[in-house]
Design a protein around this motif. Structure first.
Motif, mmCIF file in Angstrom:
data_model
loop_
_atom_site.group_PDB
_atom_site.id
_atom_site.type_symbol
_atom_site.label_atom_id
_atom_site.label_comp_id
_atom_site.label_asym_id
_atom_site.label_seq_id
_atom_site.Cartn_x
_atom_site.Cartn_y
_atom_site.Cartn_z
ATOM 1 N N ASP A 145 -12.357 -1.252 -11.519
ATOM 2 C CA ASP A 145 -13.118 -0.758 -10.369
ATOM 3 C C ASP A 145 -12.209 -0.754 -9.140
ATOM 4 O O ASP A 145 -11.876 -1.816 -8.603
ATOM 5 N N PRO A 146 -11.779 0.426 -8.670
ATOM 6 C CA PRO A 146 -10.840 0.467 -7.538
ATOM 7 C C PRO A 146 -11.336 -0.268 -6.302
ATOM 8 O O PRO A 146 -10.543 -0.894 -5.581
ATOM 9 N N GLU A 147 -12.642 -0.218 -6.037
ATOM 10 C CA GLU A 147 -13.158 -0.882 -4.839
ATOM 11 C C GLU A 147 -13.021 -2.395 -4.933
ATOM 12 O O GLU A 147 -12.849 -3.064 -3.911
ATOM 13 N N CYS A 148 -13.104 -2.933 -6.133
ATOM 14 C CA CYS A 148 -12.932 -4.374 -6.321
ATOM 15 C C CYS A 148 -11.463 -4.756 -6.353
ATOM 16 O O CYS A 148 -11.041 -5.756 -5.751
ATOM 17 N N VAL A 149 -10.684 -3.964 -7.075
ATOM 18 C CA VAL A 149 -9.279 -4.305 -7.301
ATOM 19 C C VAL A 149 -8.507 -4.386 -5.989
ATOM 20 O O VAL A 149 -7.594 -5.216 -5.833
ATOM 21 N N ALA A 150 -8.880 -3.573 -5.006
ATOM 22 C CA ALA A 150 -8.111 -3.493 -3.755
ATOM 23 C C ALA A 150 -7.913 -4.846 -3.093
ATOM 24 O O ALA A 150 -6.856 -5.099 -2.485
ATOM 25 N N CYS A 151 -8.894 -5.753 -3.205
ATOM 26 C CA CYS A 151 -8.787 -7.061 -2.551
ATOM 27 C C CYS A 151 -8.315 -8.157 -3.507
ATOM 28 O O CYS A 151 -8.334 -9.339 -3.133
ATOM 29 N N HIS A 152 -7.895 -7.790 -4.690
ATOM 30 C CA HIS A 152 -7.489 -8.788 -5.679
ATOM 31 C C HIS A 152 -6.054 -8.573 -6.171
ATOM 32 O O HIS A 152 -5.631 -9.234 -7.113
ATOM 33 N N VAL A 153 -5.342 -7.638 -5.529
ATOM 34 C CA VAL A 153 -3.950 -7.361 -5.876
ATOM 35 C C VAL A 153 -3.177 -7.092 -4.586
ATOM 36 O O VAL A 153 -3.746 -7.085 -3.495
ATOM 37 N N ILE A 154 -1.900 -6.817 -4.739
ATOM 38 C CA ILE A 154 -1.044 -6.493 -3.593
ATOM 39 C C ILE A 154 -0.934 -4.979 -3.450
ATOM 40 O O ILE A 154 -0.509 -4.287 -4.372
ATOM 41 N N GLY A 155 -1.348 -4.464 -2.296
ATOM 42 C CA GLY A 155 -1.022 -3.091 -1.899
ATOM 43 C C GLY A 155 -1.518 -1.975 -2.786
ATOM 44 O O GLY A 155 -0.789 -1.005 -3.011
ATOM 45 N N LEU A 156 -2.744 -2.029 -3.261
ATOM 46 C CA LEU A 156 -3.248 -0.983 -4.151
ATOM 47 C C LEU A 156 -3.161 0.396 -3.522
ATOM 48 O O LEU A 156 -2.884 1.385 -4.212
ATOM 49 N N ASN A 157 -3.393 0.503 -2.235
ATOM 50 C CA ASN A 157 -3.463 1.812 -1.577
ATOM 51 C C ASN A 157 -2.117 2.313 -1.054
ATOM 52 O O ASN A 157 -2.078 3.281 -0.288
ATOM 53 N N TYR A 158 -1.026 1.682 -1.503
ATOM 54 C CA TYR A 158 0.312 2.102 -1.064
ATOM 55 C C TYR A 158 1.196 2.394 -2.270
ATOM 56 O O TYR A 158 1.033 1.811 -3.350
ATOM 57 N N PHE A 159 2.153 3.287 -2.069
ATOM 58 C CA PHE A 159 3.007 3.729 -3.167
ATOM 59 C C PHE A 159 3.766 2.575 -3.824
ATOM 60 O O PHE A 159 3.994 2.588 -5.032
ATOM 61 N N SER A 160 4.159 1.593 -3.051
ATOM 62 C CA SER A 160 4.966 0.503 -3.605
ATOM 63 C C SER A 160 4.112 -0.667 -4.099
ATOM 64 O O SER A 160 4.659 -1.676 -4.543
ATOM 65 N N GLY A 161 2.785 -0.518 -4.049
ATOM 66 C CA GLY A 161 1.906 -1.611 -4.437
ATOM 67 C C GLY A 161 1.462 -1.558 -5.890
ATOM 68 O O GLY A 161 2.073 -0.894 -6.738
ATOM 69 N N PHE A 162 0.365 -2.240 -6.166
ATOM 70 C CA PHE A 162 -0.159 -2.387 -7.526
ATOM 71 C C PHE A 162 -0.551 -1.036 -8.122
ATOM 72 O O PHE A 162 -1.152 -0.188 -7.465
ATOM 73 N N GLU A 163 -0.227 -0.873 -9.418
ATOM 74 C CA GLU A 163 -0.679 0.296 -10.175
ATOM 75 C C GLU A 163 -1.540 -0.152 -11.359
ATOM 76 O O GLU A 163 -2.729 0.106 -11.411
ATOM 77 N N THR A 164 -0.905 -0.824 -12.309
ATOM 78 C CA THR A 164 -1.626 -1.410 -13.439
ATOM 79 C C THR A 164 -0.956 -2.734 -13.794
ATOM 80 O O THR A 164 0.174 -3.003 -13.361
ATOM 81 N N THR A 165 -1.640 -3.547 -14.600
ATOM 82 C CA THR A 165 -1.032 -4.817 -14.995
ATOM 83 C C THR A 165 0.174 -4.599 -15.894
ATOM 84 O O THR A 165 1.068 -5.450 -15.948
ATOM 85 N N GLU A 166 0.204 -3.468 -16.588
ATOM 86 C CA GLU A 166 1.356 -3.175 -17.443
ATOM 87 C C GLU A 166 2.562 -2.731 -16.631
ATOM 88 O O GLU A 166 3.694 -3.152 -16.896
ATOM 89 N N LEU A 167 2.335 -1.890 -15.606
ATOM 90 C CA LEU A 167 3.446 -1.344 -14.825
ATOM 91 C C LEU A 167 3.880 -2.269 -13.698
ATOM 92 O O LEU A 167 5.078 -2.336 -13.367
ATOM 93 N N THR A 168 2.945 -2.984 -13.100
ATOM 94 C CA THR A 168 3.266 -3.811 -11.932
ATOM 95 C C THR A 168 2.634 -5.198 -12.050
ATOM 96 O O THR A 168 1.823 -5.599 -11.201
ATOM 97 N N PRO A 169 2.986 -5.974 -13.073
ATOM 98 C CA PRO A 169 2.377 -7.300 -13.219
ATOM 99 C C PRO A 169 2.704 -8.238 -12.059
ATOM 100 O O PRO A 169 1.932 -9.167 -11.775
ATOM 101 N N GLU A 170 3.813 -7.993 -11.380
ATOM 102 C CA GLU A 170 4.200 -8.857 -10.263
ATOM 103 C C GLU A 170 3.334 -8.652 -9.025
ATOM 104 O O GLU A 170 3.451 -9.399 -8.043
ATOM 105 N N MET A 171 2.458 -7.648 -9.077
ATOM 106 C CA MET A 171 1.575 -7.364 -7.943
ATOM 107 C C MET A 171 0.157 -7.892 -8.160
ATOM 108 O O MET A 171 -0.741 -7.625 -7.358
#
Length: 474
Positions: A385-411
């Motif tokens: 759920d994008p609305e939930c994920v935004a506050c539970h990861v780093i930088g969802l709404n930015y190019f250098s931020g979270f994408e998926t747990t597979e691609l960006t586990p460090e976020m």
């Protein structure tokens, strides 16, 4: 309305008036009641009509669940309605408008889900609000065709040429005490709330659009209700213009609906609140009209019910919300989140890079709730759920931020850069002026909706990390 008692002996008239005044005094607290006064079901022998109303969900299907004490949710609402139905099977359920909050594919899925939930609860009508219109006429037309709830609007014209199935009003028949009552239900949206012009549609002045409709309904109905998607001042104006309206359900941007109930001449005005936190429940004891020129004699009790923890989640709606989450996953909406460059023109580097130089702080962070924030979504099955994920990861709404747990586990999780900002420059230069944190940083996610009990000083103690020893002995 005044009835003709000219053939009744004067003594009976006096007794009747005395009894009427006594009952009126007993019920005065009920006019604005928040569970105050006596139940008109018990104090009057007249038939009673029960009206339940909600509105302005603004995209809130359920509380996010991030903290205790949150109000609202369709699942709790159905539990309440089921309880009310045990007292009266013939509830009239009304929706005042604005099921979505924004626009976009997630809001479309939300609106479909919300209407399906309203259908499960047997809502009679949904009034069109400005945020409903913002979803687009074609999409609204599709919903109006598949929903078993009547869409109404008494002041939007130009709809007849489209596939949009909207009626100017509906009439609901209720049988109570062997008497059939006809309830006319109209709905308006304030032209002042329409920001964008919609082709082929005109939103008329409600005072003008209601006149012919009320004239048509007056001799066909026993009770007239207006769903007024407008601010209270405009609804008061309508009540002053049309005293034949027994009830107006109103309020735009009202957080505490119980504070806004009022009576204008013979018209009761009740507010609905926002984001599905409250349910309005109105009991009307009604004396039928003897002629079309009579006004009704009635008593009204208005109750505002907060959907808090005392209401369990309905299993039917919980299943529907589970399907909603599955649709978000199936359509991969997380991968479709709009992204941009960060305003600072810096990039996020991720938790692992921070750990290289700030190991003791990193280990402390791993023991806080921030570190496991993403896992709480997984446990709640909201991790897509994008609305939930935004506050539970780093930088969802930015190019250098979270994408998926597979691609960006460090976020994953509420990491260092969630609070301190993108760390690319600090990583390269070890700049000492990086990362100052203020209460405003926290309140982006710890807002009144997601974290109603948030107190900065108290919460800060739960996550603040120890100071690092300076390197080199200075």
């Amino acid at each position: 309305m005044i009835r003709n008692f000219s053939k009744i002996p004067v003594l009976i008239i006096i007794v009747f008036v005395f009894m009427f005044l006594a009952l009126s005094n007993q019920g005065c607290n009920d006019h604005y009641g928040n569970e105050t006064g006596k139940d008109p079901d018990k104090t009057l022998s007249l038939p009673v009509i029960h009206i339940v109303f909600t509105g302005e969900e603004n995209g809130y299907l359920e509380p996010c669940g991030c903290s205790e004490g949150q109000l609202g949710g369709f699942a709790k609402r159905q539990t309440l309605i089921n309880q009310l139905r045990k007292k009266d099977q013939d509830l009239i359920l009304l929706s005042m408008g604005d099921l979505p909050g924004k626009v976009g594919r997630q809001e479309e899925i939300k609106m479909e889900t919300a209407l399906e939930a309203l259908g499960l609860m047997d809502y009679v009508a949904h009034n069109i609000g400005e945020k409903d219109l913002n979803m687009g006429i074609d999409f609204l037309g599709y919903l109006s065709q598949i929903s078993n709830i009547e869409f109404i609007s008494s002041n939007i014209t130009g709809l007849a040429t489209r596939a949009l199935n909207i009626k100017p009003y509906v009439v609901k028949e209720i049988k109570t005490n062997e008497t059939i009552f006809k309830v006319g239900i109209l709905g308006i949206v304030s032209p002042a709330l329409i920001e964008n012009e919609i082709q082929d549609l005109e939103v008329m002045d409600p005072v003008l659009s209601l006149k012919p409709l009320l004239s048509d309904l007056n001799d066909k109905t026993d009770l007239l209700i207006l769903l007024s998607h407008a601010e209270m001042a405009e609804s008061v104006k309508i009540a002053e213009e049309y005293p034949e309206l027994e009830l107006i359900i109103s309020g735009h941007m009202v957080d505490r609906p119980d504070l806004y109930h009022q009576k204008v001449n013979n018209t009761y005005i009740a507010s609905v609140g926002e984001k599905g936190k409250y349910v309005g429940n109105i009991s009307i004891s009604l004396q039928p009209k003897q002629t079309s020129e009579d006004n009704n004699s009635f008593s009204t009790a208005i109750e505002t019910i907060a959907l808090d923890e005392k209401f369990a989640d309905s299993s039917d709606i919980a299943m529907l919300l589970g399907i909603y989450q599955q649709r978000l996953q199936d359509e991969e909406l997380l991968a479709q989140v709009f992204k941009s460059d960060h305003p600072s023109n810096l990039s996020f580097t991720g938790n692992d890079d921070c750990a290289l130089c700030h190991n003791s702080i990193f280990k402390h962070w791993e023991e806080t709730g921030h570190a496991s924030a993403y896992e709480t979504l997984v446990n709640a099955e909201h991790e897509y759920d994008p609305e939930c994920v935004a506050c539970h990861v780093i930088g969802l709404n930015y190019f250098s931020g979270f994408e998926t747990t597979e691609l960006t586990p460090e976020m994953k999780g509420v990491g260092c850069e969630s609070c301190h900002g993108p760390g690319s420059d600090h990583k390269d230069t070890q700049s000492q002026d990086y990362g100052m944190v203020s209460v405003e940083n926290c309140e982006i996610c710890h807002n009144p909706e997601h974290s109603p009990k948030f107190e900065y000083k108290e919460y800060w103690q739960k996550i603040k990390h120890p100071r690092e020893e300076k390197q080199g002995g200075d």
